[in-house]
Design a protein around this motif. Structure first.
Motif, PDB file in Angstrom:
ATOM      1  N   GLN A 102       0.965  -1.147  -0.285  1.00 20.38           N
ATOM      2  CA  GLN A 102      -0.199  -0.307  -0.376  1.00 20.38           C
ATOM      3  C   GLN A 102       0.773   1.308   0.223  1.00 20.38           C
ATOM      4  O   GLN A 102       0.485   2.511  -0.469  1.00 20.38           O
ATOM      5  CB  GLN A 102      -1.125   0.188   1.373  1.00 20.38           C
ATOM      6  N   GLN A 103       2.260   0.932   0.764  1.00 22.97           N
ATOM      7  CA  GLN A 103       3.174   2.552   1.040  1.00 22.97           C
ATOM      8  C   GLN A 103       3.313   2.896  -0.510  1.00 22.97           C
ATOM      9  O   GLN A 103       3.323   3.619  -0.976  1.00 22.97           O
ATOM     10  CB  GLN A 103       4.163   1.905   1.485  1.00 22.97           C
ATOM     11  N   LEU A 104       3.539   1.355  -1.227  1.00 28.81           N
ATOM     12  CA  LEU A 104       4.319   1.831  -2.481  1.00 28.81           C
ATOM     13  C   LEU A 104       3.222   2.496  -3.409  1.00 28.81           C
ATOM     14  O   LEU A 104       3.603   3.646  -4.371  1.00 28.81           O
ATOM     15  CB  LEU A 104       4.655   0.112  -3.738  1.00 28.81           C
ATOM     16  N   LEU A 105       2.433   1.543  -3.481  1.00 26.96           N
ATOM     17  CA  LEU A 105       1.111   1.846  -4.409  1.00 26.96           C
ATOM     18  C   LEU A 105       0.651   3.638  -4.508  1.00 26.96           C
ATOM     19  O   LEU A 105       0.211   4.471  -5.174  1.00 26.96           O
ATOM     20  CB  LEU A 105      -0.247   1.188  -4.557  1.00 26.96           C
ATOM     21  N   SER A 106       0.726   4.013  -2.667  1.00 22.71           N
ATOM     22  CA  SER A 106       0.339   4.748  -3.298  1.00 22.71           C
ATOM     23  C   SER A 106       1.992   6.126  -2.939  1.00 22.71           C
ATOM     24  O   SER A 106       0.894   7.171  -3.584  1.00 22.71           O
ATOM     25  CB  SER A 106       0.375   5.361  -0.933  1.00 22.71           C
ATOM     26  N   THR A 107       2.487   5.813  -3.686  1.00 21.89           N
ATOM     27  CA  THR A 107       3.317   6.711  -5.049  1.00 21.89           C
ATOM     28  C   THR A 107       3.476   7.112  -6.453  1.00 21.89           C
ATOM     29  O   THR A 107       3.759   7.630  -6.811  1.00 21.89           O
ATOM     30  CB  THR A 107       5.247   5.840  -4.695  1.00 21.89           C
ATOM     31  N   LEU A 108       1.854   6.205  -6.548  1.00 26.06           N
ATOM     32  CA  LEU A 108       1.230   6.328  -8.006  1.00 26.06           C
ATOM     33  C   LEU A 108       0.249   7.900  -8.090  1.00 26.06           C
ATOM     34  O   LEU A 108      -0.086   7.445  -6.820  1.00 26.06           O
ATOM     35  CB  LEU A 108       1.028   4.910  -8.619  1.00 26.06           C
ATOM     36  N   PRO A 109       0.444   8.086  -9.381  1.00 25.68           N
ATOM     37  CA  PRO A 109      -0.782   9.016  -9.315  1.00 25.68           C
ATOM     38  C   PRO A 109      -2.445   7.644  -9.385  1.00 25.68           C
ATOM     39  O   PRO A 109      -2.674   7.108  -9.749  1.00 25.68           O
ATOM     40  CB  PRO A 109      -0.528   9.625 -10.636  1.00 25.68           C
ATOM     41  N   ASP A 110      -2.860   8.711  -9.431  1.00 24.94           N
ATOM     42  CA  ASP A 110      -4.475   7.753  -9.262  1.00 24.94           C
ATOM     43  C   ASP A 110      -4.991   6.790 -10.710  1.00 24.94           C
ATOM     44  O   ASP A 110      -5.526   6.050 -10.043  1.00 24.94           O
ATOM     45  CB  ASP A 110      -5.195   9.160  -8.867  1.00 24.94           C
ATOM     46  N   TYR A 111      -4.508   7.737 -10.926  1.00 20.46           N
ATOM     47  CA  TYR A 111      -4.900   6.616 -12.503  1.00 20.46           C
ATOM     48  C   TYR A 111      -4.283   5.649 -12.872  1.00 20.46           C
ATOM     49  O   TYR A 111      -4.751   5.247 -13.726  1.00 20.46           O
ATOM     50  CB  TYR A 111      -4.562   8.216 -13.955  1.00 20.46           C
ATOM     51  N   MET A 112      -2.973   5.403 -12.129  1.00 15.54           N
ATOM     52  CA  MET A 112      -2.201   4.648 -12.531  1.00 15.54           C
ATOM     53  C   MET A 112      -2.211   3.868 -11.827  1.00 15.54           C
ATOM     54  O   MET A 112      -1.890   2.407 -11.581  1.00 15.54           O
ATOM     55  CB  MET A 112      -0.646   5.182 -12.885  1.00 15.54           C
ATOM     56  N   ARG A 113      -2.740   3.737 -10.520  1.00 16.66           N
ATOM     57  CA  ARG A 113      -2.662   2.799  -9.034  1.00 16.66           C
ATOM     58  C   ARG A 113      -4.096   1.796  -9.385  1.00 16.66           C
ATOM     59  O   ARG A 113      -2.939   0.049  -8.668  1.00 16.66           O
ATOM     60  CB  ARG A 113      -3.515   4.027  -8.202  1.00 16.66           C
ATOM     61  N   GLU A 114      -4.325   2.304  -9.930  1.00 17.01           N
ATOM     62  CA  GLU A 114      -5.751   0.370 -10.108  1.00 17.01           C
ATOM     63  C   GLU A 114      -4.900  -0.605 -10.697  1.00 17.01           C
ATOM     64  O   GLU A 114      -4.915  -1.536 -10.028  1.00 17.01           O
ATOM     65  CB  GLU A 114      -6.952   0.996 -10.537  1.00 17.01           C
ATOM     66  N   GLU A 115      -4.377  -0.616 -11.612  1.00 17.10           N
ATOM     67  CA  GLU A 115      -3.292  -1.018 -12.840  1.00 17.10           C
ATOM     68  C   GLU A 115      -2.519  -1.847 -11.984  1.00 17.10           C
ATOM     69  O   GLU A 115      -2.367  -2.959 -12.011  1.00 17.10           O
ATOM     70  CB  GLU A 115      -3.094  -0.365 -13.912  1.00 17.10           C
TER      71      GLU A 115
END
Length: 197
Positions: A102-115
């Motif tokens: 979750q910490q790693l995913l939080s470093t992505l913009p919203d439009y990329m996070r789900e992928e």
């Protein structure tokens, strides 16, 4: 304008060494390991499809394998004997890995996070594919043990035995085929592999 750190953080996989409790003749980082696992997972899926009539997705397996240890950028590589030494430690480490994801995913913009969540926190949508990636991970470990043994390092003898036992009891025909057709080559020198350079 906001900056996103995900890919810069991913590039740090090369700083995390594996087999930290072992005397290595050559260090292996999780970046190298992830590439090896990715190549093998891709091959296991092709074996599944072409020899066993399956429908595994080689590209998806390769991408999942590329990121399968990325949480270790945060957690470090916890040695397997420690990680699985008790149910309490296994659960605690799974919780830590989940938090690190979750910490790693939080470093992505919203439009990329789900992928990327579909890759890093992949669920049980394709259990067989995930079993193949896990088997590729074990095969990569076995190859490391073989390479160390080839260099005269007996430190990996027990790890090789345990890894081989786990692979043989995996029940995956893809693994049996890979081990029969490809594993013996890891015991050969480049000259013995008959490649012209």
């Amino acid at each position: 304008m906001e900056n996103f750190h995900f890919f810069a953080i991913m590039s740090r996989m090369k700083y995390i060494n594996r087999w930290s409790l072992m005397n290595n003749t050559r260090l292996e980082n999780i970046s190298e390991h992830s590439l090896t696992v990715s190549i093998i997972a891709h091959a296991l899926c092709i074996i599944n499809n072409k020899k066993l009539g399956g429908n595994a997705d080689p590209e998806r397996a390769a991408v999942i394998a590329m990121f399968h240890d990325c949480t270790e950028i945060i957690t470090g590589d916890l040695p397997t004997p420690i990680k699985y030494s008790s149910q309490t430690l296994r659960k605690a480490y799974a919780d830590i890995e989940q938090e690190a994801s979750q910490q790693l995913l939080s470093t992505l913009p919203d439009y990329m996070r789900e992928e990327y969540e579909k890759i890093i926190v992949c669920g049980s949508e394709d259990k067989h594919l995930l079993r193949l990636v896990k088997a590729a991970d074990k095969l990569s470990a076995l190859i490391k043990c073989i390479e160390e043994e080839q260099m005269g390092n007996n430190e990996f003898k027990h790890a090789k035995y345990e890894t081989m036992k786990a692979l043989q009891s995996s029940g995956l025909e893809e693994v049996e085929i890979f081990m029969k057709d490809f594993l013996p080559s890891y015991l050969l020198s480049l000259d013995e592999q008959h490649i012209s350079l």
